[in-house]
Design an enzyme around this catalytic site. Structure first.
Site, PDB file in Angstrom:
ATOM      1  N   GLY A  80      -6.210  19.995 -82.271  1.00 54.53           N
ATOM      2  CA  GLY A  80      -7.500  19.324 -82.103  1.00 54.53           C
ATOM      3  C   GLY A  80      -8.285  19.456 -83.388  1.00 54.53           C
ATOM      4  O   GLY A  80      -8.106  20.415 -84.140  1.00 54.53           O
ATOM      5  N   GLN A  81      -9.195  18.497 -83.650  1.00 54.82           N
ATOM      6  CA  GLN A  81      -9.872  18.509 -84.942  1.00 54.82           C
ATOM      7  C   GLN A  81     -11.230  17.841 -84.881  1.00 54.82           C
ATOM      8  O   GLN A  81     -11.445  16.912 -84.114  1.00 54.82           O
ATOM      9  CB  GLN A  81      -9.013  17.770 -85.983  1.00 54.82           C
ATOM     10  CG  GLN A  81      -9.653  17.646 -87.351  1.00 54.82           C
ATOM     11  CD  GLN A  81      -8.873  16.708 -88.238  1.00 54.82           C
ATOM     12  OE1 GLN A  81      -7.678  16.869 -88.409  1.00 54.82           O
ATOM     13  NE2 GLN A  81      -9.545  15.728 -88.809  1.00 54.82           N
ATOM     14  N   GLY A  82     -12.143  18.357 -85.698  1.00 56.77           N
ATOM     15  CA  GLY A  82     -13.419  17.701 -85.928  1.00 56.77           C
ATOM     16  C   GLY A  82     -13.639  17.630 -87.427  1.00 56.77           C
ATOM     17  O   GLY A  82     -12.701  17.751 -88.208  1.00 56.77           O
ATOM     18  N   ALA A  83     -14.871  17.428 -87.850  1.00 52.03           N
ATOM     19  CA  ALA A  83     -15.157  17.289 -89.275  1.00 52.03           C
ATOM     20  C   ALA A  83     -14.954  18.595 -90.024  1.00 52.03           C
ATOM     21  O   ALA A  83     -14.507  18.612 -91.157  1.00 52.03           O
ATOM     22  CB  ALA A  83     -16.585  16.796 -89.477  1.00 52.03           C
TER      23      ALA A  83
ATOM     24  N   ALA B  75     -14.030  21.606 -87.998  1.00 54.36           N
ATOM     25  CA  ALA B  75     -13.442  22.528 -87.041  1.00 54.36           C
ATOM     26  C   ALA B  75     -12.074  22.014 -86.639  1.00 54.36           C
ATOM     27  O   ALA B  75     -11.860  20.812 -86.535  1.00 54.36           O
ATOM     28  CB  ALA B  75     -14.329  22.677 -85.793  1.00 54.36           C
TER      29      ALA B  75
ATOM     30  N   LYS C 120     -10.490  28.025 -82.102  1.00 57.07           N
ATOM     31  CA  LYS C 120     -11.260  27.032 -82.865  1.00 57.07           C
ATOM     32  C   LYS C 120     -11.696  27.681 -84.181  1.00 57.07           C
ATOM     33  O   LYS C 120     -12.371  28.715 -84.191  1.00 57.07           O
ATOM     34  CB  LYS C 120     -12.489  26.576 -82.087  1.00 57.07           C
ATOM     35  CG  LYS C 120     -13.370  25.596 -82.881  1.00 57.07           C
ATOM     36  CD  LYS C 120     -14.710  25.344 -82.230  1.00 57.07           C
ATOM     37  CE  LYS C 120     -14.638  24.330 -81.139  1.00 57.07           C
ATOM     38  NZ  LYS C 120     -15.983  23.910 -80.664  1.00 57.07           N
TER      39      LYS C 120
ATOM     40  N   ASP D 122     -23.716  17.606 -74.040  1.00 55.73           N
ATOM     41  CA  ASP D 122     -22.730  16.742 -74.700  1.00 55.73           C
ATOM     42  C   ASP D 122     -21.577  16.439 -73.744  1.00 55.73           C
ATOM     43  O   ASP D 122     -20.406  16.516 -74.116  1.00 55.73           O
ATOM     44  CB  ASP D 122     -22.218  17.408 -75.976  1.00 55.73           C
ATOM     45  CG  ASP D 122     -21.555  16.415 -76.930  1.00 55.73           C
ATOM     46  OD1 ASP D 122     -21.833  15.204 -76.806  1.00 55.73           O
ATOM     47  OD2 ASP D 122     -20.769  16.838 -77.788  1.00 55.73           O
TER      48      ASP D 122
END
Length: 566
Positions: free
Chosen positions: A27-30, A32, A50, A147
């Protein structure tokens, strides 16, 4: 030393971790990313870690150390609840903050829901009940999520809902006293209108008059229920710039929008109650729990709120995933953006002048175009005959190619042993053009939800065609859909053919004008000595239902090369 995750710009991960990493990125974010880990000296339990890149979080994400600390504090405060991802611990070094969490072994819920179709009433009721249980528990602890959206709804191996990502969570009650929130945050299709419409005279991301965060969660849960039922959101954002929302407001909830026409009558009063514009009139959790539709009996829901029939639920959900090759790709307001600046979506992922957002640690879009480093899904249960090596017989390969190249490839054209192997692959059922249901080979030995419905995405297909044919076809499909695509020269395609893999970076605005990002990955795989290519659609960020819709559209465009059941 483990390789750094995408978006980290090769910052080395901590070397003194109290666990052992056992996967690439899942899994990925900007700034993280998430990987799997196990205890130092044991193979189980498998947990999720994470990793938050501090430099990216503080500079590009404009987060403060206090905000990351608050995520950890609030998540830890929630302790254990069956429908909330459990926080197991945390730590940091100079470059990273890490959070150890329960692994959602069932993957993303909305990965497993058909776009524009949704699920039946029983399944929608089952997951909505568990979502209300999770949110009700959070609110009883004085914490609002802020969220709630499909990206943050995961599953256990038994198919039970797990609410995740508390990067925007807030304390709305302390020592019995209610507190309002002023920060503008959330995702436009799911955000409550009082957040969007609030006056901001001092800062673009701060409201002059605060909002009740727990009541905003109710609105978001209502939108999620709508999505469960029809496979799409009711509007882009809750402002008068959205035609769908404007009609909803002008008609007092009696909208003529075709999506609302699909909602069963007995659910409409619940949805309208949760989607009241005035927060003071919006349904409370108690009013939701006593609504006749909420209290209905459910064949999947036990008295304790757990999944009583994991295999049956998974089988029903898998049978609802279908791709109709006779339909044209989606090209509408609920299709894909054809904006000429769509490639710039990362810098403005929400594309909404009404909302300025505070990033969470699982944001909409990755900042860096980092190398592909995602974990491959496990192969089929039986690995015999599957390899990444060259085919064992050129003659056998040539004979098969001659048989399949002139028409749509069908499983019946494959050797019997390969047919048996692929019949165990859940992703193959979505391409069947008959209503034969889920093959017994998938269900007869199943004991858990995850035995039928895998944790990894079903956005993949197999083709006997060569990479130098597939890559141009995929690029042509992206062009047809108005999705910006990188340029591949003949030389670069030849190099992909040589190394046995190709990665097509995808960045776009989805049908709700939100950021949608990922890769189309083409990799060679050998079954029973015959070379095929597997095409995987790996979402990096964005709405899972929109990614599913994107996958379906591309598959319809290239349908003649997709291996299908007869």
């Amino acid at each position: 030393m483990a390789l750094a995750p995408p978006g980290s710009q090769v910052a080395p991960l901590p070397s003194n971790l109290p666990f052992r990493l056992v996967s690439k990125t899942i899994g990925q974010g900007a700034y993280a990313s998430i990987r799997k880990a196990v205890p130092i000296n044991a193979p189980k339990p498998i947990i999720a870690i994470k990793f938050i890149n501090k430099e990216h979080a503080f500079k590009q994400g404009r987060l403060t150390p206090k905000q990351i600390k608050m995520e950890i504090i609030l998540h830890s405060h929630l302790k254990k609840h069956p429908n909330i991802i459990h926080c197991l611990g945390s730590g940091e070094d100079t470059l990273w903050t890490w959070i150890a969490m329960e692994l959602a072994e069932g993957g993303d819920l909305f990965d497993k829901i058909e776009a524009d179709e949704g699920v039946g009433e029983d399944i929608a009721h089952f997951y909505f009940s568990q979502l209300v249980s999770a949110v009700g528990y959070m609110h009883s602890m004085g914490i609002a999520h802020r969220d709630i959206k499909p990206e943050n709804v995961l599953l256990s191996a038994e198919g039970d809902l797990k609410l995740s990502d508390f990067g925007l969570a807030a304390l709305f009650k302390k020592d019995g006293q209610l507190r309002v929130c002023n920060t503008v945050c959330g995702s436009p299709p799911y955000i409550a209108p009082e957040i969007v419409s609030g006056r901001r005279s001092k800062r673009a991301d701060m409201l002059d008059v605060g909002y009740a965060a727990n009541i905003c969660d109710i609105w978001s849960c209502g939108v999620v229920l709508f999505v469960l039922l029809v496979g799409n959101t009711p509007w882009d954002e809750p402002t008068m710039r959205s035609d769908e929302f404007k009609e909803y407001v002008d008609t007092g909830g009696q909208t003529t929008d075709e999506l609302w026409q699909q909602i069963p009558a007995e659910i409409l009063s619940l949805l309208r109650g949760m989607l009241k514009l005035d927060p003071a009139q919006r349904f409370t959790l108690d009013e939701i729990r006593t609504h006749p539709w909420f209290t209905r009996k459910n064949p999947y829901l036990s008295s304790s709120g757990r999944n009583v029939n994991p295999v049956g639920l998974a089988t029903q959900m898998l049978s609802q995933l279908r791709i109709d090759f006779t339909r044209e790709p989606t090209q509408s307001q609920r299709g894909f953006s054809q904006d000429e600046d769509a490639m710039d979506i990362d810098s403005d992922p929400h594309r909404s002048s009404a909302v300025t957002f505070l990033s969470s640690t699982q944001p909409e879009t990755p900042i860096a175009d980092a190398p592909f480093d995602w974990e491959r899904p496990p192969r089929l249960a039986s690995h015999d005959g599957i390899s990444a090596s060259q085919p064992t017989s050129n003659g056998q390969q040539a004979a098969y190619r001659a048989q399949t190249m002139s028409s749509t490839p069908l499983m019946s054209q494959l050797p019997c042993s390969t047919q048996d192997m692929l019949s165990q692959d859940p992703s193959m059922t979505q391409f069947s053009q008959t209503q034969q249901g889920v093959p017994m080979t998938l269900t007869q030995a199943a004991r858990r939800f995850a035995d039928v419905m895998p944790s990894h995405s079903l956005a993949r297909f197999i083709s006997p065609h060569s990479m130098d044919l597939l890559v141009p076809l995929l690029l042509e499909a992206l062009h047809r859909l108005g999705v910006p695509a990188p340029t591949f020269t003949e030389q670069s395609i030849a190099e992909c053919q040589r190394v046995g893999s190709a990665s097509i970076r995808v960045k776009m605005a989805d049908g709700r004008r939100q950021g949608l990002n990922g890769h189309i990955l083409v990799e060679k795989v050998v079954y029973d000595g015959i070379l095929y290519n597997e095409v995987r659609f790996v979402k990096a960020s964005g709405d899972p239902l929109e990614w599913r819709r994107f996958f379906k559209n591309v598959v319809v465009c290239v349908g003649d090369v997709v291996l299908r059941p007869d």
